[in-house]
Design a protein around this motif. Sequence first.
Motif, PDB file in Angstrom:
ATOM      1  N   GLY A 177       0.593  -1.150  -0.045  1.00 29.74           N
ATOM      2  CA  GLY A 177      -0.043  -0.056   0.169  1.00 29.74           C
ATOM      3  C   GLY A 177       0.727   1.472   0.043  1.00 29.74           C
ATOM      4  O   GLY A 177       0.484   2.226  -0.795  1.00 29.74           O
ATOM      5  N   ALA A 178       1.832   1.144   0.689  1.00 27.92           N
ATOM      6  CA  ALA A 178       2.782   2.438   0.865  1.00 27.92           C
ATOM      7  C   ALA A 178       3.706   2.463  -0.564  1.00 27.92           C
ATOM      8  O   ALA A 178       3.739   3.669  -0.866  1.00 27.92           O
ATOM      9  CB  ALA A 178       3.979   2.232   1.924  1.00 27.92           C
ATOM     10  N   ILE A 179       4.028   1.312  -1.058  1.00 25.34           N
ATOM     11  CA  ILE A 179       4.601   1.505  -2.454  1.00 25.34           C
ATOM     12  C   ILE A 179       3.621   2.231  -3.385  1.00 25.34           C
ATOM     13  O   ILE A 179       4.044   2.980  -4.231  1.00 25.34           O
ATOM     14  CB  ILE A 179       4.919   0.224  -2.782  1.00 25.34           C
ATOM     15  CG1 ILE A 179       6.207  -0.261  -1.829  1.00 25.34           C
ATOM     16  CG2 ILE A 179       5.550   0.275  -4.358  1.00 25.34           C
ATOM     17  CD1 ILE A 179       6.785  -1.574  -2.241  1.00 25.34           C
ATOM     18  N   ILE A 180       2.374   2.017  -3.348  1.00 19.72           N
ATOM     19  CA  ILE A 180       1.278   2.438  -4.245  1.00 19.72           C
ATOM     20  C   ILE A 180       1.530   3.982  -4.277  1.00 19.72           C
ATOM     21  O   ILE A 180       1.250   4.653  -5.364  1.00 19.72           O
ATOM     22  CB  ILE A 180       0.038   2.226  -4.036  1.00 19.72           C
ATOM     23  CG1 ILE A 180      -0.147   0.505  -4.230  1.00 19.72           C
ATOM     24  CG2 ILE A 180      -1.175   2.903  -4.898  1.00 19.72           C
ATOM     25  CD1 ILE A 180      -1.368  -0.065  -3.744  1.00 19.72           C
ATOM     26  N   VAL A 181       1.718   4.588  -3.206  1.00 23.77           N
ATOM     27  CA  VAL A 181       1.601   6.074  -2.982  1.00 23.77           C
ATOM     28  C   VAL A 181       2.672   6.638  -3.764  1.00 23.77           C
ATOM     29  O   VAL A 181       2.796   7.714  -4.160  1.00 23.77           O
ATOM     30  CB  VAL A 181       1.645   6.316  -1.575  1.00 23.77           C
ATOM     31  CG1 VAL A 181       1.737   7.720  -1.322  1.00 23.77           C
ATOM     32  CG2 VAL A 181       0.177   5.914  -0.789  1.00 23.77           C
ATOM     33  N   THR A 182       4.059   5.798  -4.046  1.00 26.85           N
ATOM     34  CA  THR A 182       5.131   6.352  -4.554  1.00 26.85           C
ATOM     35  C   THR A 182       4.992   6.576  -5.963  1.00 26.85           C
ATOM     36  O   THR A 182       5.840   7.287  -6.601  1.00 26.85           O
ATOM     37  CB  THR A 182       6.346   5.423  -4.104  1.00 26.85           C
ATOM     38  OG1 THR A 182       6.250   4.131  -4.780  1.00 26.85           O
ATOM     39  CG2 THR A 182       6.624   5.246  -2.691  1.00 26.85           C
ATOM     40  N   TYR A 183       3.952   6.279  -6.485  1.00 26.12           N
ATOM     41  CA  TYR A 183       3.679   6.393  -7.959  1.00 26.12           C
ATOM     42  C   TYR A 183       2.914   7.738  -8.105  1.00 26.12           C
ATOM     43  O   TYR A 183       2.611   7.892  -9.167  1.00 26.12           O
ATOM     44  CB  TYR A 183       2.610   5.177  -8.531  1.00 26.12           C
ATOM     45  CG  TYR A 183       3.412   3.929  -8.902  1.00 26.12           C
ATOM     46  CD1 TYR A 183       3.909   3.558 -10.028  1.00 26.12           C
ATOM     47  CD2 TYR A 183       3.440   2.957  -7.677  1.00 26.12           C
ATOM     48  CE1 TYR A 183       4.728   2.422 -10.162  1.00 26.12           C
ATOM     49  CE2 TYR A 183       4.092   2.037  -7.941  1.00 26.12           C
ATOM     50  CZ  TYR A 183       4.745   1.576  -8.895  1.00 26.12           C
ATOM     51  OH  TYR A 183       5.480   0.335  -9.373  1.00 26.12           O
ATOM     52  N   HIS A 184       2.808   8.444  -7.022  1.00 25.00           N
ATOM     53  CA  HIS A 184       2.486   9.780  -6.952  1.00 25.00           C
ATOM     54  C   HIS A 184       0.842   9.816  -7.450  1.00 25.00           C
ATOM     55  O   HIS A 184       0.616  10.622  -8.696  1.00 25.00           O
ATOM     56  CB  HIS A 184       3.150  10.623  -7.899  1.00 25.00           C
ATOM     57  CG  HIS A 184       4.664  10.824  -7.636  1.00 25.00           C
ATOM     58  ND1 HIS A 184       5.292  11.368  -6.700  1.00 25.00           N
ATOM     59  CD2 HIS A 184       5.884  10.152  -8.509  1.00 25.00           C
ATOM     60  CE1 HIS A 184       6.563  11.004  -6.507  1.00 25.00           C
ATOM     61  NE2 HIS A 184       6.798  10.490  -7.560  1.00 25.00           N
ATOM     62  N   LEU A 185       0.109   9.330  -6.687  1.00 26.74           N
ATOM     63  CA  LEU A 185      -1.365   9.284  -7.133  1.00 26.74           C
ATOM     64  C   LEU A 185      -2.211   9.841  -5.815  1.00 26.74           C
ATOM     65  O   LEU A 185      -1.769   9.901  -4.846  1.00 26.74           O
ATOM     66  CB  LEU A 185      -1.815   7.870  -7.007  1.00 26.74           C
ATOM     67  CG  LEU A 185      -0.970   6.807  -8.026  1.00 26.74           C
ATOM     68  CD1 LEU A 185      -1.484   5.449  -7.891  1.00 26.74           C
ATOM     69  CD2 LEU A 185      -1.180   7.322  -9.538  1.00 26.74           C
TER      70      LEU A 185
END
Length: 457
Positions: A37-45
């Motif tokens: 979930g935290a990695i998803i945020v790194t895609y600048h979403l």
Amino acid sequence: MDNDFIKVSENNKTLSPMKLFYNWFAANIGIMGFVYGAIIVTYHLSFFQSITAALIGALTFAIPGWVAMIGKREGVTTFKMSRAAFGTYGNKIPNFMAWLNMVGWLAVNIITGTLLFSSMLKTIHISQNMFTKAVCLLVFAGLVILTGFFKEDTLARIQTWLSWICGILTVMMLVIFLAKANWDAAFAMKSGSWLTGWLPAVAFIVAGSSISWAMSAADWGAYVRSQSRPSSTFWGTTLGAATPLFFLMAGGVMLSTISPSLATASNPYQVMYGAVPGWFGFAYFLVAAIGLVPQCLVSFRSARINLSTIGLEVKQTTSLILHAVIIVLISVYVLFISGNFLSNFELFLNFLGICLASWVAIFLVDSVINRKNGYDVELMKPDSLIHYNWPGIISWAIATVIGFLFTSNTAYRGPFAHGIFENNSSLAVFVSGIVAIIVMFIFYLFTHNTTSKENEV
């Protein structure tokens, strides 16, 4: 050699759809979901984009659900059915990929267990350094190897209790994250590109979850009771895995508002530990770490089976020691030489995702176009006369190579990794799967037209 050697006997078909749901639920309630979930945020979403990426990514467990449903229909495990698509000798390709998959995830679990133990040292005021981390690695790896001599039923009971305890603690962890989350920061997250941000995030989830699990889906589906509806097998698999994964990833999205460094930390669990009360973190990490032990043992035994199907017969003890040495060496590299767990983890998922996406696409397309009336048992026997099924083998080779041509990661950059593929290595997973589908249909149309012309003559 009779059909019972290939098909699961009726006496062994004991799984109900509800039990299947539980098995998949327990297997996907691990701590890595928060990190995803935290990695998803790194895609600048934005918050909405992140949550929808988590939802769609989790729902791609429909792929293993489909494979499980085929396994239930045929009463045959994954790699016996795969012989029909690749041939008995050609089937060593997916068998080898399955072995790499098992070894890679074993290393991930050993490293995760080591980092969890290392993070727990903070509660008893022991400083974290290379020496203590090495001790944690030896303790966890040693625990896995020693328990490798336990009986299957003992491991099953241990895993059941740990799954329930870990599940309850995970729900408590999720509640803590939701309570402590910075909701203003979450809703203020700016929207990113759906094409170069949201889609790669979904591809990352797919590579790290549903695609990897597809190789074992029919192994469970084949043991579902014959009177159960095929749709129940599909939904038991899909929702059993997708439900915990989605909620864990949603918690990870919220956790990123508390600890923004989570997705880039060399030890993400240390960052996660700082976001919860010390006493709770100790209990959760301890159960989560010990809960990895039975999973590791199952993977060790599956790896031995894969070696056997490739043609390498080794004793259980020899296999345990051999794989333990390989896994420990990988762990030493990641923990002490590279020093960046998440970077190596994403690299592993990228490589494996490309290879497995093409395999599962070929398996499913072959089932649709060539097995409409079921699988021919003769094609699934080890002594089948069809040693190589070239359409499947060539389709896999072409799709995999093209996938690598479009990927870009820390270790390798393909010549076509430009535009939306630049710095978006996970998109190559989709490329590999789509190309495999296209090539398989081209082979089908060619052979179908050739056969029609021969019949006309």
